[in-house]
Design an enzyme around this catalytic site. Structure first.
Site: not given
Length: 378
Positions: A134, A191
């Site tokens: 991260d 979508c």
């Protein structure tokens, strides 16, 4: 050396130490990503939390000379809170996003990566390894996408076939020539649910995020929240899950594979009013182990004030008056003034006028005026 065999052994070992999914990618520069990042910078869409050096973000060889491959790992985290406490009148609650439940995921993934490092170094003494989670230079998602962990969804999350997007990601650059895996084909199709329901319109288009408008980013800022986002925060104390919870690929997904990721319901969904006066020691003891505490208590307290305004919780008025009159931090005093105006309880105007006469901070005075204006326009 039979690198396919070594790869199979690494995969087997990863399962033993609690890695839910592992993939292997080449360490070639991420040229396409670099162009996207340049565009993001030009548009001012970045959060500012990222590594500033684009070369380091996109060229693994700058982080580990001689890099030949990158190992990507994923750990699935829970999406449903068992025995969740109810938010009710007089006992309103906020919510931390799912990625902050349980023990700070940075520590959990680093533990798995360290075990993997030790295994590789014992097996291959000449191995050179560089792990990150991260906060490292590389893009976790770009590595995971190349390594076949999942595809990069329109919500800017990696979506895995097995665990949806509820996964933590980490990676390890190596000088080992592991055979690469094949990326997964995009599964979002037509979508657009995540784009359509994003509360602030931060998802500009599929796969492009304006982090400056993203609630997950906004909840982590330390200053006054811009007016146009205050009501959109809702009861969120840290992060935002909307673009994940509406994703069809996450329907029915809820994995509880790792004990250290299990949330404490009272911390994941805490009472709001006690947060306004919580001390540093208690905050660190309670919330310190969660990733959502990394910016300290001030942003969470500010967000708690906004959440009380969202609920129009009149029972919190004495607490908010206490913050307005006694808190040494201008951001909290000013946000409390705005919240009092938003709630609009009797005699609030007198309280704000009195605070106005004693206040010296220009920003707080502006917020008091906003509170008074809200009362007048009720």
């Amino acid at each position: 050396m039979n690198w396919e065999e070594v790869k199979r052994d690494v995969i087997a070992y990863s399962r033993q130490i609690g890695i839910d999914k592992i993939g292997f990618a080449s360490a070639e520069p991420f040229t396409e990503l670099k162009q996207r990042l340049i565009a993001q910078q030009q548009l001012n869409y970045q959060s500012g939390f990222e590594e500033a050096d684009l070369e380091k973000r996109t060229n693994p060889a700058l982080l580990l000379p001689g890099a030949q491959s990158i190992i990507s790992i994923a750990l699935a985290y829970p999406s449903k809170l068992k025995d969740a406490p109810k938010s009710k009148r007089g006992e309103r609650r906020g919510i931390f996003c799912r990625a902050s439940w349980g023990q700070d995921y940075h520590h959990v993934l680093r533990d798995r990566l360290q075990k993997l490092e030790h295994y590789l170094q014992e097996r291959l003494p000449s191995a050179e390894l560089q792990s990150m989670v991260d906060t490292g230079e590389l893009s976790d998602r770009a590595v995971a996408e190349r390594a076949g962990i999942g595809w990069s969804g329109k919500n800017c999350s990696i979506i895995t076939p097995e665990f949806g997007s509820y996964v933590y990601l980490g990676e390890m650059i190596t000088n080992i020539p592991f055979p690469p895996d094949t990326p997964i084909e995009d599964g979002c199709g037509t979508c657009n649910k995540c784009i359509e329901v994003c509360p602030t319109g931060a998802l500009v288009q599929g796969g492009q995020l304006n982090a400056q408008k993203c609630i997950a980013f906004l909840t982590q800022t330390k200053g006054f929240l811009p007016d146009e986002y205050r009501e959109k925060i809702g009861n969120r104390l840290y992060g935002c899950d909307t673009c994940q919870t509406v994703c069809p690929k996450n329907k029915g997904i809820d994995f509880h594979n790792h004990p250290e990721m299990e949330p404490d319901p009272e911390l994941a969904k805490p009472l709001l009013r006690p947060l306004l006066t919580i001390g540093n020691k208690e905050f660190k003891e309670k919330y310190g182990p969660m990733s959502g505490s990394w910016r300290g208590k001030k942003p969470i307290q500010r967000n708690a004030i906004l959440a009380l305004a969202h609920y129009k919780d009149e029972t919190a008025v004495p607490d908010l008056i206490g913050v307005l009159c006694n808190d040494p931090r201008p951001v909290l005093r000013g946000t409390a003034a705005w919240a009092l105006g938003k709630i609009g309880a009797p005699d609030t105007g007198d309280v704000l006028e009195k605070a106005k006469s004693a206040e010296t901070d220009e920003d707080v005075l502006k917020e008091i005026e906003k509170g008074l204006s809200l009362l007048q326009n009720r």
